[in-house]
Design a protein around this motif. Sequence first.
Motif, mmCIF file in Angstrom:
data_model
loop_
_atom_site.group_PDB
_atom_site.id
_atom_site.type_symbol
_atom_site.label_atom_id
_atom_site.label_comp_id
_atom_site.label_asym_id
_atom_site.label_seq_id
_atom_site.Cartn_x
_atom_site.Cartn_y
_atom_site.Cartn_z
ATOM 1 N N ARG A 73 0.827 -1.211 0.000
ATOM 2 C CA ARG A 73 0.000 0.000 0.000
ATOM 3 C C ARG A 73 0.859 1.257 0.000
ATOM 4 O O ARG A 73 0.564 2.229 -0.706
ATOM 5 N N ASP B 103 0.758 3.976 -2.985
ATOM 6 C CA ASP B 103 0.410 5.361 -2.633
ATOM 7 C C ASP B 103 1.540 6.313 -3.016
ATOM 8 O O ASP B 103 1.295 7.402 -3.554
ATOM 9 N N ARG C 294 1.727 6.750 -6.833
ATOM 10 C CA ARG C 294 0.626 7.573 -7.341
ATOM 11 C C ARG C 294 0.832 9.041 -6.977
ATOM 12 O O ARG C 294 0.599 9.936 -7.781
ATOM 13 N N TYR D 119 1.991 -3.462 -10.589
ATOM 14 C CA TYR D 119 0.915 -4.447 -10.463
ATOM 15 C C TYR D 119 1.365 -5.804 -10.993
ATOM 16 O O TYR D 119 0.987 -6.849 -10.446
ATOM 17 N N LEU E 160 -8.487 -6.615 -2.821
ATOM 18 C CA LEU E 160 -9.623 -5.764 -3.184
ATOM 19 C C LEU E 160 -9.241 -4.283 -3.139
ATOM 20 O O LEU E 160 -9.727 -3.483 -3.947
ATOM 21 N N THR E 161 -8.343 -3.929 -2.227
ATOM 22 C CA THR E 161 -7.898 -2.536 -2.134
ATOM 23 C C THR E 161 -7.051 -2.134 -3.328
ATOM 24 O O THR E 161 -7.280 -1.081 -3.940
ATOM 25 N N GLU F 156 -6.950 -3.514 -6.218
ATOM 26 C CA GLU F 156 -7.714 -3.612 -7.462
ATOM 27 C C GLU F 156 -8.423 -2.305 -7.809
ATOM 28 O O GLU F 156 -8.722 -2.061 -8.986
ATOM 29 N N GLU F 157 -8.690 -1.470 -6.808
ATOM 30 C CA GLU F 157 -9.430 -0.233 -7.054
ATOM 31 C C GLU F 157 -8.700 0.702 -8.012
ATOM 32 O O GLU F 157 -9.333 1.496 -8.714
ATOM 33 N N HIS F 158 -7.381 0.621 -8.039
ATOM 34 C CA HIS F 158 -6.598 1.517 -8.894
ATOM 35 C C HIS F 158 -5.838 0.736 -9.972
ATOM 36 O O HIS F 158 -4.849 1.240 -10.521
ATOM 37 N N GLU F 159 -6.293 -0.438 -10.285
ATOM 38 C CA GLU F 159 -5.583 -1.305 -11.231
ATOM 39 C C GLU F 159 -5.615 -0.729 -12.646
ATOM 40 O O GLU F 159 -6.673 -0.439 -13.176
ATOM 41 N N ALA G 211 -10.246 -12.957 -4.904
ATOM 42 C CA ALA G 211 -11.095 -11.768 -4.991
ATOM 43 C C ALA G 211 -12.566 -12.102 -4.749
ATOM 44 O O ALA G 211 -13.295 -11.315 -4.133
#
Length: 541
Positions: A258, A262, A265, A278, A309-310, A312-315, A335
Motif C-alpha cells: 500500500r 500510494d 501515485r 501491479y 480488493l484494495t 484492485e481499485e486503482h488497477e 477476490a
Amino acid sequence: MTVVGRIGRIIRASGSRLARCIRPTEPLVSVVVPVYNVEAYLASTIDSVLDQRLVDFELILVDDGSTDRSRRIALRKALGDPRVRRISQRNAGPGPARELGIRIARGKYLAFLDSDDLLPPDALGALVDSAEKTGSEIAVGAFRRFDGARVWVPEWVGELHGGPTLRTTLDATPKLLRNNYPCGKLFRRDFWSAQRLGFLDGVIYEDQPLIALMFARASSIDVLDTITYDYRARQDRSSISQRPEELRDLRDRVAAWRRSLDSLRREGVGEAVLAAWYWTLYATHFHWYLDNDAIDDDEYWSILRAALLTVEEHEPDDARAEVAAERRAALSLLASGRQEELLQFRASGAYRCPSDYFVGADASGVEYGFVVDVPLTERTTAPPAARVQHLVERGEFDNEASATELRLSGFARIRGVPDTVGVSVRIELIGRRTGAAATVFEQPAEGGRFDFTVGLGPLADDTYEFSATVEVNHLRSQVSLGHPAEWLAADGMVAHGADRQYRLERDPNPHVPLRLTVVGLMPPERRVRRPPGTEPRDPQR
C-alpha cells in the motif's frame, strides 16, 4: 585537487595492496551492513566485500544490538582491515541500522549488503565502472540466489537484466520495480541525500517503498547484466523475510504494498510504471502468500483478500496481461472469496504443474481446464505472458583441436505446455556487440528437444548468445537472452581456432542460455585448458 584527493586517485588507479592498509578518508564507495545475530554467516559476508576487485571502499558494520558472536566477529574484522568500520546501537531493526550507517558514510556512492548475503568479486567494480562512465545516479545489477544445495537465478532476472541498459529511467524501463531491493545496487550519495527519504522503523519490508521512489526520482539509471549480488536462502528459514506463513510477515508485506502504490501515485508516475508494479504484485508477491499452507487460516485469508480488493481499485488496464493463467485463476478465487476452492486448486497441483491441465494453445494463448470454475480469461495465459523455458544441457566442441564445430543439445519449450505437444523450435546465434544473428536450427521437435552442430569458422570477434523461439499452433514465445554467464560449461574448456579463442559459458539458471565467447585473436600455439581467474566460484565459499 587536495593532497587527500590525489592520494585517493592514486589508490583507485593502482588497485594495489596499499588500499588495504590505509583507511580511506574519501572512499569511493560506502558499503552499509546492518548486523543482528548472524554469527554463522557474518565472516563470509565481510570477506566477500574485502575480496572485491575494487579496493577503494569503506565497509560500515552497524551492530544492531546482537546477542551472539556477531559483535566479536565484526570487531575482529575491523581490527584486521582499516577499511572496516564497526559501530553499534541498541536493537532497533535493519531500517534504523542502515540509517545510522548512511549518516556516517563518506563515500561518493552508497551500497547496501545484508549480513548473511555475499558480493561476487566484481560486484562493486562493475557498478562503479558503469556509474562513473555514465554519470547515472543509480546502477542496478542482477542477482542470483543460493542455498546449501544449489544456485539459481530467478526467471525475471533474465528478463530484466538481459543486456546492459544505460542511462535509462523508470518510465523507459518500468519493470525495474520488480528489483525493488536496496542491495545489489549503487546509489550516488548526493542524490540519495537530496531525496530526503529514509528507511522506516519497526516493519519488515521497510525498503520497498523507498527504492520505488528512488527509481522514480532518478534522472538516469544503469541496468547491468552483471550479477552483483548473491542472495542467501537460509535453509533453517531463520531470516525474517523467509516466513510468509506468519501473520506479522503478511501484515508488513500488505502495508509495504500500500505504501509503495500510494507513493508512486503521489509521485505522478505514468500508467506503464503502475502496470509494472501491479505485474510484480500479481505475478509474484501475492503468490508467496496464496500458495502457502497458512491460507487455510481465516484471518490470514481475510487480510490477503482485503489487500487484493484494495489494490484492485486503482488497477491499470492490462495489469494482468503478463500474468500466467494459474496465477490469474488464484487471484480470481481470492477476490471472489472462494477459499475452499482455492485450497482445492492448490491441492490439485495446478500452481506448480499447470501443464497437467493443458487444453490447447493458439495465437490467443494457452488455455487450461482447472479443477475450479473460473472465467476463460482467468484460465488462459495470454501471449504477452507466455515464456520459453530454455536449457542447453550439453555443449561441446566436436573438433577440440580447431574448435571449428560446436554441438549443442537441450530443449526449448513454452512454459506450461506439456512435452507431448509438438512444437517448432528455432535457435539463433546472436552477436552481443554486433547484433548480427544467424539461424542455426529450425525444425519441429518432440517436446522441444534439439541437437545440432554449427560451424564456427566465419564468426567475427564477439560474444555470441543463443536465443530460442518456440511456436505451438501459431503461439510464439522467445526466451530472454539473459545476463552474462559467469560459470564455464562442461569442463571449462577453452579451445582455439586458427586465430581465435572460444570459450563455452553457462549460468546455473535454466532460463539463461549457454553462451559462446570469442575471447580474441590469439596464436594457435598458446592453448590453455582454463585461463587464470575463470575457475567457477562457490557462492558459499
